[in-house]
Design a protein around this motif. Structure first.
Motif, PDB file in Angstrom:
ATOM      1  N   ALA A  19      46.333  28.513  45.145  1.00  0.00           N
ATOM      2  CA  ALA A  19      45.443  27.832  44.194  1.00  0.00           C
ATOM      3  C   ALA A  19      44.913  28.821  43.167  1.00  0.00           C
ATOM      4  N   LEU A  20      44.543  30.015  43.610  1.00  0.00           N
ATOM      5  CA  LEU A  20      44.069  31.036  42.685  1.00  0.00           C
ATOM      6  C   LEU A  20      45.180  31.471  41.735  1.00  0.00           C
ATOM      7  N   SER A  21      46.391  31.640  42.251  1.00  0.00           N
ATOM      8  CA  SER A  21      47.495  32.057  41.380  1.00  0.00           C
ATOM      9  C   SER A  21      47.784  30.986  40.334  1.00  0.00           C
ATOM     10  N   GLY A  22      47.725  29.719  40.743  1.00  0.00           N
ATOM     11  CA  GLY A  22      47.961  28.635  39.802  1.00  0.00           C
ATOM     12  C   GLY A  22      46.848  28.513  38.779  1.00  0.00           C
ATOM     13  N   ALA A  75      38.897  27.061  43.745  1.00  0.00           N
ATOM     14  CA  ALA A  75      39.631  28.164  43.123  1.00  0.00           C
ATOM     15  C   ALA A  75      39.634  28.033  41.607  1.00  0.00           C
ATOM     16  N   SER A  76      39.732  26.807  41.123  1.00  0.00           N
ATOM     17  CA  SER A  76      39.722  26.572  39.675  1.00  0.00           C
ATOM     18  C   SER A  76      38.373  26.949  39.074  1.00  0.00           C
ATOM     19  N   LEU A  77      37.287  26.510  39.715  1.00  0.00           N
ATOM     20  CA  LEU A  77      35.955  26.826  39.206  1.00  0.00           C
ATOM     21  C   LEU A  77      35.678  28.326  39.262  1.00  0.00           C
ATOM     22  N   LEU A  78      36.130  28.962  40.350  1.00  0.00           N
ATOM     23  CA  LEU A  78      35.949  30.408  40.466  1.00  0.00           C
ATOM     24  C   LEU A  78      36.689  31.133  39.352  1.00  0.00           C
ATOM     25  N   THR A  79      37.900  30.680  39.068  1.00  0.00           N
ATOM     26  CA  THR A  79      38.694  31.309  38.016  1.00  0.00           C
ATOM     27  C   THR A  79      38.034  31.150  36.653  1.00  0.00           C
ATOM     28  N   ILE A  80      37.485  29.962  36.406  1.00  0.00           N
ATOM     29  CA  ILE A  80      36.846  29.704  35.110  1.00  0.00           C
ATOM     30  C   ILE A  80      35.544  30.499  34.976  1.00  0.00           C
ATOM     31  N   LEU A  81      34.713  30.483  36.018  1.00  0.00           N
ATOM     32  CA  LEU A  81      33.392  31.108  35.938  1.00  0.00           C
ATOM     33  C   LEU A  81      33.443  32.626  36.060  1.00  0.00           C
ATOM     34  N   ALA A  82      34.417  33.126  36.788  1.00  0.00           N
ATOM     35  CA  ALA A  82      34.498  34.576  36.996  1.00  0.00           C
ATOM     36  C   ALA A  82      35.815  35.135  36.466  1.00  0.00           C
ATOM     37  N   ALA A  85      36.070  38.914  35.799  1.00  0.00           N
ATOM     38  CA  ALA A  85      36.173  39.723  37.013  1.00  0.00           C
ATOM     39  C   ALA A  85      37.566  39.620  37.627  1.00  0.00           C
ATOM     40  N   VAL A  86      38.110  38.405  37.620  1.00  0.00           N
ATOM     41  CA  VAL A  86      39.449  38.200  38.185  1.00  0.00           C
ATOM     42  C   VAL A  86      40.490  38.986  37.408  1.00  0.00           C
ATOM     43  N   GLN A  87      40.325  39.038  36.083  1.00  0.00           N
ATOM     44  CA  GLN A  87      41.282  39.733  35.240  1.00  0.00           C
ATOM     45  C   GLN A  87      41.328  41.227  35.511  1.00  0.00           C
ATOM     46  N   ARG A  88      40.275  41.768  36.137  1.00  0.00           N
ATOM     47  CA  ARG A  88      40.263  43.206  36.441  1.00  0.00           C
ATOM     48  C   ARG A  88      41.218  43.550  37.582  1.00  0.00           C
ATOM     49  N   ILE A  89      41.593  42.549  38.355  1.00  0.00           N
ATOM     50  CA  ILE A  89      42.565  42.772  39.429  1.00  0.00           C
ATOM     51  C   ILE A  89      43.928  43.013  38.795  1.00  0.00           C
ATOM     52  N   SER A  90      44.617  44.040  39.250  1.00  0.00           N
ATOM     53  CA  SER A  90      45.935  44.342  38.704  1.00  0.00           C
ATOM     54  C   SER A  90      46.913  43.215  39.026  1.00  0.00           C
ATOM     55  N   GLN A  91      47.450  42.605  37.984  1.00  0.00           N
ATOM     56  CA  GLN A  91      48.422  41.512  38.124  1.00  0.00           C
ATOM     57  C   GLN A  91      47.928  40.459  39.115  1.00  0.00           C
TER      58      GLN A  91
END
Length: 206
Positions: A19-22, A75-82, A85-91
């Motif tokens: 879900a996070l990857s999507g 997972a969708s809300l986490l991706t949108i709100l954070a 921060a998520v983008q700092r993870i390598s790939q």
């Protein structure tokens, strides 16, 4: 027929990872909230739904159990709100995809074994569970599915499913054995990404 809690746990972890990857991939493409949730759910549950239909576990868990939808929305809300921060993870897409690959290969193979008792089908369904979500994600986002490229992708899922099936066939019930299969699949996928391992590619040249 219910799976032991450890495999349900792996299945839910795989759902979260996919879900996070999507969601991340959809966010990178600039989709709106509905689009992100739709992609996240399809990626997280698509492979498992096809597996359940194939082995006769209907209605499919991804459609029947509200936890799967809740995980996709979360997972969708986490991706949108954070997202920053998520983008700092390598790939991040590839990382979560690798985790989902290992979790689903193990849980999928075990569930297919419980329902059919057929080792060949169990391995095939384990691989299908693992790669199905990634294929759906790439098709929805108009990308070439990773399974059709030269990367070590389905092979990692196959390794995890084979280890799990070997334990099921031998009567091994220890969660540590399933964890070994999951780690082997995830490890192979991440090492392939890190060291750029690829399967041979053939062209039309003689």
């Amino acid at each position: 027929m219910d799976m032991p809690w450890v495999y349900t746990f792996f299945d839910l972890l795989g759902t979260l990872a996919f879900a996070l990857s999507g969601a991340i991939a959809a966010r990178q493409r600039g989709l709106d909230l509905f689009g992100i949730v739709t992609v996240a759910f399809c990626v997280a549950c698509g492979g498992g739904i096809v597996r359940d239909v194939c082995v006769g576990a209907v209605p499919a868990a991804g459609l029947l159990d509200v936890r799967y939808l809740a995980i996709a929305i979360g997972a969708s809300l986490l991706t949108i709100l954070a997202y920053a921060a998520v983008q700092r993870i390598s790939q991040p897409v590839q990382l979560f995809d690798a985790l989902g690959l290992g979790f689903f290969a193990v849980a999928g193979a075990h569930k297919a074994w419980l329902y059919t008792g057929n080792p060949q089908l169990a391995v095939m369904m384990g691989v299908l569970s693992a790669v199905g979500g990634g294929v759906i994600r790439d098709i929805l986002l108009n990308r070439t599915p990773q399974i059709l490229e030269k990367e070590v992708y389905a092979l990692a899922a196959l390794l995890a499913a084979l280890i799990q099936m070997g334990g099921d066939w031998a009567g091994v019930r220890a969660p540590s054995w399933s964890a070994l299969g999951m780690l082997a699949g995830v490890g192979l996928r991440l090492m392939a990404l890190r060291f750029k391992w690829n399967l041979p590619r053939f062209t039309g040249d003689s």
